[in-house]
Design an enzyme around this catalytic site. Structure first.
Site, short mmCIF file in Angstrom:
data_model
loop_
_atom_site.label_atom_id
_atom_site.label_comp_id
_atom_site.label_asym_id
_atom_site.label_seq_id
_atom_site.Cartn_x
_atom_site.Cartn_y
_atom_site.Cartn_z
N TYR A 208 25.07 -51.26 -33.22
CA TYR A 208 26.17 -50.78 -32.39
C TYR A 208 25.82 -51.04 -30.93
CZ TYR A 208 29.48 -47.52 -30.19
OH TYR A 208 30.48 -46.96 -29.41
N ASP B 135 19.67 -55.41 -26.52
CA ASP B 135 20.40 -54.20 -26.15
C ASP B 135 19.42 -53.03 -26.24
OD1 ASP B 135 23.33 -52.40 -27.43
OD2 ASP B 135 21.88 -51.97 -25.86
N LYS C 62 21.65 -44.61 -21.01
CA LYS C 62 21.02 -43.37 -21.45
C LYS C 62 19.90 -42.87 -20.52
CE LYS C 62 22.27 -44.45 -26.24
NZ LYS C 62 23.19 -43.43 -26.72
P1 KE4 Z 1 27.72 -45.91 -24.34
O1 KE4 Z 1 28.94 -46.72 -23.99
O2 KE4 Z 1 28.01 -44.89 -25.41
O3 KE4 Z 1 27.05 -45.32 -23.09
O4 KE4 Z 1 26.60 -46.90 -24.92
C1 KE4 Z 1 26.94 -47.70 -26.03
C2 KE4 Z 1 25.68 -48.12 -26.75
C3 KE4 Z 1 25.20 -49.40 -26.57
N1 KE4 Z 1 24.07 -49.82 -27.18
C4 KE4 Z 1 23.36 -48.99 -27.98
C5 KE4 Z 1 22.12 -49.49 -28.64
C6 KE4 Z 1 23.79 -47.66 -28.20
O5 KE4 Z 1 23.07 -46.84 -29.01
C7 KE4 Z 1 24.97 -47.21 -27.57
C8 KE4 Z 1 25.52 -45.81 -27.78
N2 KE4 Z 1 24.82 -44.98 -28.72
C9 KE4 Z 1 25.61 -43.98 -29.39
C10 KE4 Z 1 24.70 -43.22 -30.33
N3 KE4 Z 1 24.24 -43.98 -31.41
C11 KE4 Z 1 26.29 -43.08 -28.42
C12 KE4 Z 1 26.82 -41.80 -29.02
C13 KE4 Z 1 28.32 -41.80 -29.14
O6 KE4 Z 1 28.92 -42.87 -29.43
O7 KE4 Z 1 28.91 -40.70 -28.95
#
Ligand code: KE4
Length: 432
Positions: free
Chosen positions: A144, A239, A267
């Site tokens: 993801y 990523d 994060k």
């Molecule tokens: P955000 O757009 O949510 O800040 O980041 C996206 C993203 C990109 N790359 C990786 C490896 C990520 O894990 C994420 C977002 N992680 C999720 C949890 N697995 C965020 C939690 C959510 O979607 O509420």
């Protein structure tokens, strides 16, 4: 535990916020029960609006590696707020954080701050397409990278949790440029490259997959990707939104000794405030507006409060012994959970890389989405609810990662182990 106020708030929220949540995975839909509304947090604990306290292993999905409400982070953000929350103009703070990122990650020669991981990955892919003049991208099933259209194809995290790895609303004409490989399977990548000669702009990968549960790269996998990209003129994007500053100060690329062309972050570098970043080779980054023609922008990019929280957090991570303590605590937790499952006779496949860990309800090894998808998600739901009832707050999905912070104590680990012993017994009972 009473959850009356959470329940009331959830009923109200659902009338005006889709699903009652601002991010789907928070909805508890895949684990049963109703989401808790959190009132406050400190260190390793969170407290819901009904006053129930939990040991927190979600940590806001990764940012809270130093623990909630760390005094140095609170002080930095408070001081920044007193000077103004946003100017829409350059500040010294974003330069300071950029310098810390560049110093920590040698592959990053230039970096651009944004407000989310999604913006970071979306922008990195745009850059890779401009740099190569190619359209196709390769991602891995179960990984993801945020919710940009081209990445919601066989996506992990909440998309996998809700069974919509290919989201409605993404035009087929977008999705056709996204090719899907199997994690830990170099041959699957080579086949796609062979079938799409000179068409692949980039390969984007979570160097440690954290969004199908925690799946480490097999020996040689990342090295093989690096060599393939070198041979084929493909941009390799790590990523590290989740792994950056998590598994080492220099991220997974430091841990495994692989140099990507572009890196995305998020994060932890925002210390819990909205942030993302993408950076890498100068030759690629210089294509970015206003230097080059690749456009990318953001009202709150480099926001002073987020920068202050990120700077304060990275300073905490730089403290002597930080990662060693994190490694020791995480190892003790993983060992205790594995022992609890064994004692209960509950078949699990446990994984861990540093302070990222996962319990797969599977008797087989999990090395990719194909094997992760076979997990017993109902059993995970039983485990999740049994742990929650005992004051342990885990990710409300089998396809996520648990995070240990610097503020988790020996007592936290002991309490978690005791809770796991009971939870695994419940899983065994439910299965019989
Ligand atoms: P955000 O757009 O949510 O800040 O980041 C996206 C993203 C990109 N790359 C990786 C490896 C990520 O894990 C994420 C977002 N992680 C999720 C949890 N697995 C965020 C939690 C959510 O979607 O509420």
């Amino acid at each position: 535990m009473k959850h009356d106020r959470s329940s009331l708030l959830f009923d109200k929220a659902r009338t005006i916020i889709p699903g009652g949540v601002n991010s789907p995975v928070r909805a508890f839909s895949s684990v049963g029960g109703r989401p808790l509304f959190i009132d406050r947090a400190s260190g390793s604990k969170i407290v819901d609006v009904d006053g129930n306290e939990y040991i927190d292993y979600v940590g806001s999905w990764g940012p809270m590696i130093a623990g909630h409400c760390h005094p140095q982070v609170v002080a930095a953000v408070t001081a920044a707020m007193a000077k103004g929350s946003s100017f829409g103009a350059p500040t010294d703070l974003e330069l300071q954080l950029a310098e810390m990122v560049v110093a920590a990650v040698p592959a990053i020669e230039m970096v651009r701050m944004v407000s989310s991981g999604t913006e970071a990955t979306m922008s990195a892919i745009r850059l890779a397409r401009a740099y190569t003049g190619r359209d196709a991208i390769i991602k891995f099933a179960g990984c993801y990278h945020g919710h940009a259209d081209s990445l919601l194809v066989k996506a992990g995290s909440g998309a996998a949790t809700f069974g919509v790895p290919d989201s409605p609303g993404v035009p087929a004409d977008f999705a056709r440029h996204t090719l899907i490989a199997e994690y830990n399977d170099l041959a699957s990548v080579q086949s796609l490259v062979d079938e799409n000669r000179e068409k692949v702009a980039c390969i984007i990968i979570e160097p440690i997959a954290g969004n199908m549960g925690t799946v480490p790269p097999r020996n040689g996998f990342l090295e093989g990707l690096r060599a393939l990209c070198d041979r084929e003129g493909i941009v390799l994007i790590f990523d590290e939104v989740m792994t950056g500053f998590r598994v080492a100060y220099g991220g997974a690329q430091e841990l495994y000794g692989i140099t990507p062309d572009l890196t995305t972050l998020g994060k932890i570098i925002g210390g819990g405030l909205p942030v993302g970043a993408f950076g890498g080779k100068r030759a690629i980054m210089e294509l970015l507006s206003p230097m080059g023609g690749v456009y990318q922008a953001g009202t709150l990019s480099g926001n002073p409060l987020a920068m202050s929280a990120g700077i304060a957090t990275l300073k905490i991570l730089q403290q002597e012994g930080f990662y060693q303590r994190l490694e020791e605590t995480s190892g003790r937790l993983a060992d205790a959970i594995a022992s609890a499952a064994l004692e209960a006779g509950c078949p699990i496949h446990a994984t861990r890389v540093g302070s990222m860990l996962c319990v797969f309800f599977s008797s087989a090894e999990v090395t990719s989405w194909t094997t992760a998808a076979r997990c017993d998600t109902a059993a995970y739901g039983t485990y999740f609810r049994a742990m929650l009832e005992q004051g342990i707050y885990l990710a409300p999905s089998q396809f996520e990662t648990a995070f240990v912070s610097f503020s988790h104590t020996d007592e936290d680990i002991e309490r978690t182990a005791a809770a796991a012993r009971k939870a695994f017994k419940k899983c065994v009972a439910a299965a019989n």
